[in-house]
Design an enzyme around this catalytic site. Structure first.
Site, PDB file in Angstrom:
ATOM      1  N   ASN A 146       0.840  -1.188   0.000  1.00 38.38           N
ATOM      2  CA  ASN A 146       0.000   0.000   0.000  1.00 38.38           C
ATOM      3  C   ASN A 146       0.879   1.244   0.000  1.00 38.38           C
ATOM      4  O   ASN A 146       1.959   1.264   0.583  1.00 38.38           O
ATOM      5  CB  ASN A 146      -1.021  -0.003   1.139  1.00 38.38           C
ATOM      6  CG  ASN A 146      -0.458  -0.188   2.530  1.00 38.38           C
ATOM      7  OD1 ASN A 146       0.538  -0.876   2.736  1.00 38.38           O
ATOM      8  ND2 ASN A 146      -1.108   0.408   3.513  1.00 38.38           N
ATOM      9  N   GLU A 197       0.335   5.365   0.535  1.00 36.66           N
ATOM     10  CA  GLU A 197      -0.591   6.427   0.933  1.00 36.66           C
ATOM     11  C   GLU A 197      -0.185   7.764   0.337  1.00 36.66           C
ATOM     12  O   GLU A 197       0.952   7.953  -0.098  1.00 36.66           O
ATOM     13  CB  GLU A 197      -0.638   6.529   2.455  1.00 36.66           C
ATOM     14  CG  GLU A 197      -1.197   5.275   3.100  1.00 36.66           C
ATOM     15  CD  GLU A 197      -1.211   5.332   4.607  1.00 36.66           C
ATOM     16  OE1 GLU A 197      -1.869   4.468   5.199  1.00 36.66           O
ATOM     17  OE2 GLU A 197      -0.560   6.220   5.212  1.00 36.66           O
ATOM     18  N   CYS A 206      -4.135   0.485  -2.488  1.00 38.56           N
ATOM     19  CA  CYS A 206      -3.982  -0.701  -1.654  1.00 38.56           C
ATOM     20  C   CYS A 206      -2.919  -1.633  -2.240  1.00 38.56           C
ATOM     21  O   CYS A 206      -2.620  -1.601  -3.443  1.00 38.56           O
ATOM     22  CB  CYS A 206      -5.302  -1.461  -1.578  1.00 38.56           C
ATOM     23  SG  CYS A 206      -6.654  -0.540  -0.823  1.00 38.56           S
ATOM     24  N   GLU A 266      -3.075  -4.840  -2.808  1.00 39.16           N
ATOM     25  CA  GLU A 266      -3.605  -5.801  -3.756  1.00 39.16           C
ATOM     26  C   GLU A 266      -3.684  -5.214  -5.164  1.00 39.16           C
ATOM     27  O   GLU A 266      -3.288  -5.835  -6.142  1.00 39.16           O
ATOM     28  CB  GLU A 266      -4.998  -6.285  -3.333  1.00 39.16           C
ATOM     29  CG  GLU A 266      -5.020  -6.945  -1.973  1.00 39.16           C
ATOM     30  CD  GLU A 266      -5.319  -5.978  -0.829  1.00 39.16           C
ATOM     31  OE1 GLU A 266      -4.682  -4.903  -0.722  1.00 39.16           O
ATOM     32  OE2 GLU A 266      -6.214  -6.293  -0.014  1.00 39.16           O
ATOM     33  N   CYS A 283     -10.335  -4.817   0.511  1.00 37.48           N
ATOM     34  CA  CYS A 283     -11.502  -3.950   0.335  1.00 37.48           C
ATOM     35  C   CYS A 283     -12.265  -4.369  -0.926  1.00 37.48           C
ATOM     36  O   CYS A 283     -11.785  -5.171  -1.731  1.00 37.48           O
ATOM     37  CB  CYS A 283     -11.071  -2.480   0.250  1.00 37.48           C
ATOM     38  SG  CYS A 283     -10.272  -2.016  -1.295  1.00 37.48           S
ATOM     39  N   CYS A 343     -10.448  -3.753  -4.293  1.00 40.57           N
ATOM     40  CA  CYS A 343      -9.400  -4.733  -4.567  1.00 40.57           C
ATOM     41  C   CYS A 343      -9.992  -6.072  -4.996  1.00 40.57           C
ATOM     42  O   CYS A 343      -9.476  -6.727  -5.898  1.00 40.57           O
ATOM     43  CB  CYS A 343      -8.502  -4.908  -3.345  1.00 40.57           C
ATOM     44  SG  CYS A 343      -7.434  -3.483  -3.072  1.00 40.57           S
TER      45      CYS A 343
END
Length: 136
Positions: free
Chosen positions: A45, A47, A56, A58, A89, A92
């Protein structure tokens, strides 16, 4: 029942997790996808101060695999610092479904637990490329 994820996928995901850029959440996540040819691609991930622009692990792994020329994943592993198994999530899950058979193994690894599941279980009644018909 105790499940043990594939060691090579877990090592790759943990290596990616260590590279996560998480100055805001301090919640590193790593992912590894096994390609149809057996290769492994990692993602972590990343940010951003504008939170909506974060990505993310994934999706990062999926997009890196596509950039490398792969569009078929046979297995996925996600690792995070959750108590139980970490869950991807919805975004993803949808992206992984584009490149992964719904029955393929998905390994979700947390500090105190691992779950072996599939995208079909994580995303039932999903919209997929098959829904677009022959023009898709």
């Amino acid at each position: 029942m105790v499940v043990t994820p594939p060691a090579d996928l877990l090592e790759a995901a943990r290596e990616a997790q260590a590279k996560a850029y998480v100055p805001y959440s301090h919640f590193p996540v790593g992912a590894a996808v096994r390609l149809a040819d057996g290769g492994i691609v990692q993602g972590c991930n990343v940010e951003n101060a504008s939170y909506g622009l974060s990505i993310c692990a994934e999706r990062n792994a999926a997009f890196a695999a596509v950039t490398a020329g792969a569009t078929s994943f046979s297995e996925v592993l996600v690792v995070g610092e959750t108590t139980g198994p970490i869950a991807p999530c919805g975004a993803c899950r949808q992206v992984l479904l584009e490149f992964t058979d719904p029955a393929a193994p998905i390994w979700l690894v947390g500090r105190d637990g691992t779950l072996r599941t599939s995208l079909g279980e994580l995303l039932p009644h999903a919209f997929s490329p098959r829904d677009l018909g022959p023009q898709g």
